[in-house]
Each structure stands twice: as structure tokens, then as C-alpha cells.
Write an enzyme that holds these catalytic residues in place. Sequence first.
Site, PDB file in Angstrom:
ATOM      1  CE  LYS A   1     -40.848 -16.722  81.783  1.00 48.67           C
ATOM      2  NZ  LYS A   1     -42.244 -16.713  82.290  1.00 48.67           N
TER       3      LYS A   1
ATOM      4  CE1 TYR B   1     -38.248 -13.884  82.453  1.00 53.56           C
ATOM      5  CE2 TYR B   1     -37.547 -14.300  80.193  1.00 53.56           C
ATOM      6  CZ  TYR B   1     -38.525 -13.915  81.093  1.00 53.56           C
ATOM      7  OH  TYR B   1     -39.780 -13.573  80.633  1.00 53.56           O
TER       8      TYR B   1
ATOM      9  CB  SER C   1     -40.396 -15.656  77.661  1.00 52.56           C
ATOM     10  OG  SER C   1     -39.466 -14.796  77.025  1.00 52.56           O
TER      11      SER C   1
ATOM     12  CG  ASP D   1     -44.916 -14.486  97.156  1.00 56.84           C
ATOM     13  OD1 ASP D   1     -44.569 -15.293  96.262  1.00 56.84           O
ATOM     14  OD2 ASP D   1     -44.082 -13.843  97.825  1.00 56.84           O
TER      15      ASP D   1
END
Length: 285
Positions: free
Chosen positions: A149, A145, A132, A54
Site C-alpha cells: 500500500k 500489506y 488503506s 483476475d
Amino acid sequence: MPQQLIVVTGASTGIGASAARELAGRGFHVLAGVRRDRDADAIRSDGVEPVILDITEPGQVQALAARVAGDPRALHALVNNAGIQVNAPVEALPMAQWRRVFEVNLFGHIAVTQALLPALLRSKGRVINISSIGGRIAMPTYGAYAGAKFALEAVSDALRREVAPLGVQVVVIEPGGVRTEMAGRGIATANQLAAQMTPEQDERYGGLVHAINTLMATGTASGVTADAAARIIAKAVTNRRPRTRYTIGRDAALLIGLARVLSDRTLDRVSAANLRRHYPKGATA
């Protein structure tokens, strides 16, 4: 050449699992980071050694670094792939979720990179950061998100310029739609968060969330396979002189190209027009 090590984080499913298998097939010994024992059993194969990891747990990150340091084989590459997708309007996303997204999608990658950089400096290896299309273009509800990124792309640029004189290369991969389980989990999470919005927030954003989820499902269904994405990652890992950035999928290449030439306002109108057809009937776009 003697066999070399590669670390792939987030290798339980999807792009990470496919990349681990692809790189093992090319002769590397892959340390595949997974979070659960059942995922370890699923990914274990010839050339793929699962490690419980993790990336937000410092003890597990240090255990990985110790495993690499104790191996006589050189570490050729670190593929920072682990990630989560959490989508909601900026107003409606709880701060705990903002922190969780950044902890996994940014800070965890930095922690693993810091822990393994000594080995990469010795081997003159490379860091592959899986970003992304959201690292270049922020769609509505993608604030957390895309924010993480965008930050990962900036960190990648800084790191590349810091370690290039030391012989370490840094590459960013920017996928568009890829047919993996992550998109399905992202839609489910978005629906859960939407259900927690106040009535006023639901009135403002309910149609938008529905449209984004529909667009995401459509884009994923028409996207490339995880195996195709893995081949692009393998290219970044193995090319003698890799590019600083690779896109995955025609949608990523198209949208990033448009973002370079269109003004913000024009891009806003293109995005709105694309979303409008996905709104539920009667909803205001």
C-alpha cells in the site's frame, strides 16, 4: 451527459460491490470485476455488468481493455479496488506470500491502469486507487500489506504528476476500519500463517499476532459500512475537482493526523500501548 463507463476491480463483495452499485445508481454503466461466475451472478443488476477479472492474469486484463475499447461510451474512471490482506511478522512470512501480496495489491493495479490509460486519456477521466490507512502507517505484522500500500501511494503520486497535464486525475482513497468480509478473511489467514511459525517464532510473536487480530476485529466491528465507504468513492469519482486523497472513517483521519505530528518513537509507544491491552493473559507485550 451521455452515460459513461466505470471499471471497478474487486467487486465481488465489500467496498467494491457497494461502490459498483452506488455508481450504477448515479447513472454510470459499471464494469464490475469479479473472479468467479457465482460472484458475477450476485453482482449483476441494472447498470452493473460483471466481467471475469483476475488482475494478476494478463489475458483477463487485456480482455477487459478490449471490452472498454469496443464500447462507444467513454471510460470516466477506473477504481482499483481489488486486494488481499495477509498479515504475519516480517521474519515469519514466507517469500511466496510476500510476492503474492505485492502481485495483487500493487502490480495487478499497475497492469490494469496501463491497459486502460489510453481510454482514460481520450476521455480525460480519472484513476481511483483504493489504498488503506496501512498505506501511511505500518502496524506490526502488516509489513507485506502496508509495504504494497505504501508503494501504491508512491505510484499514485508519480502517476498523478505524469498525467495531470494530459487531463487525467488520480485520487487515493485511504480507508480505516470498514465492516467487510476482507477483515475476517485476513484474521483467518493470519491464524493459518501463525500456525506455521517455528516454536521460536511463536515464542517471539505469538502474543503479538493474537493482539493484532483482536485489534483488527475490534476496529472492523466499530468501522463504517461498505455503503458509507462507497459514497466517499463516488465523491472522488464525480466531484469536478476531487482532492488527491480521501480518508474513510474517523480512525483513518485520526491516525494519519497523528502520524503527521508525532515522531516515529512516540508513534511506536502509542501503538505499543494500544496493543498491550489485547495481548493474552501472561503473554509479554
